[in-house]
Design an enzyme around this catalytic site. Sequence first.
Site, mmCIF file in Angstrom:
data_model
loop_
_atom_site.group_PDB
_atom_site.id
_atom_site.type_symbol
_atom_site.label_atom_id
_atom_site.label_comp_id
_atom_site.label_asym_id
_atom_site.label_seq_id
_atom_site.Cartn_x
_atom_site.Cartn_y
_atom_site.Cartn_z
ATOM 1 N N CYS A 1 -0.526 -1.558 -1.331
ATOM 2 C CA CYS A 1 1.220 -2.363 -1.453
ATOM 3 C C CYS A 1 0.588 -3.916 -0.375
ATOM 4 O O CYS A 1 1.446 -3.236 1.036
ATOM 5 C CB CYS A 1 1.788 -1.307 -2.172
ATOM 6 S SG CYS A 1 3.180 -2.430 -2.009
ATOM 7 N N CYS B 1 4.324 -0.287 -8.151
ATOM 8 C CA CYS B 1 4.522 0.282 -7.008
ATOM 9 C C CYS B 1 5.424 1.425 -7.007
ATOM 10 O O CYS B 1 6.217 0.848 -6.989
ATOM 11 C CB CYS B 1 4.305 -0.397 -5.126
ATOM 12 S SG CYS B 1 4.500 0.529 -3.919
ATOM 13 N N CYS C 1 4.684 -2.986 0.678
ATOM 14 C CA CYS C 1 5.408 -1.585 1.404
ATOM 15 C C CYS C 1 4.227 -0.653 2.696
ATOM 16 O O CYS C 1 4.221 -0.199 3.222
ATOM 17 C CB CYS C 1 5.651 -0.486 0.996
ATOM 18 S SG CYS C 1 5.361 0.212 -0.220
ATOM 19 N N CYS D 1 8.059 0.768 -3.592
ATOM 20 C CA CYS D 1 9.015 -0.188 -4.030
ATOM 21 C C CYS D 1 8.842 -1.218 -4.944
ATOM 22 O O CYS D 1 10.248 -2.319 -4.611
ATOM 23 C CB CYS D 1 7.720 -1.870 -2.362
ATOM 24 S SG CYS D 1 6.599 -2.299 -2.890
ATOM 25 N N CYS E 1 -9.849 0.852 -8.466
ATOM 26 C CA CYS E 1 -9.821 2.442 -9.193
ATOM 27 C C CYS E 1 -8.513 2.860 -8.644
ATOM 28 O O CYS E 1 -8.531 3.188 -6.671
ATOM 29 C CB CYS E 1 -10.745 3.348 -8.583
ATOM 30 S SG CYS E 1 -10.968 5.015 -8.722
#
Length: 165
Positions: free
Chosen positions: A129, A81, A132, A84, A153
């Site tokens: 995510c 991510c 976060c 984070c 995607c």
Amino acid sequence: MKKLLFILCVVLIGCKGTSQEKAESKAGAQDKKEHFKVSKTEAEWRKQLTDMQFYVLRKAGTENAGSSPLLHNKEKGVYTCAGCGTELFKSEHKFDSGTGWPSFDREIKGNVAFDVDYVLGYARTEEHCATCGGHLGHVFNDGPRNTTGKRHCINGAALKFVPKK
């Protein structure tokens, strides 16, 4: 004729519009985002992220197809991510879907969370995510049949690539 007009008015007034549902689901999404392990103010996210990362991760935006440098990345490693650093996808699960966005046939279990959005007027499975709450993209059932059949995607702007050592 008056009865028919009255009944029609009652039916139309009693119908709940989809705009109300969208407002409710957006409010619900805001509540959920406050319960993630990593929580920052909008100003803190803006300071940390590029404009495109902020647009995608925090505003559930979509980058232009074909614009991500990660689209054709063939290196071995892990995609994390961009907000984070949580590990989200492994390079061995990446494939060329031909859509213009990085695609994976599976996520790292527990690190990606799912929700339903109706932004386009129909239900789509949104991915974010799990640490976060950053928006990643969407998952569809048109991926490789020989593996999971899923196509995650993902916006490249939501990701950082960490090469295998």
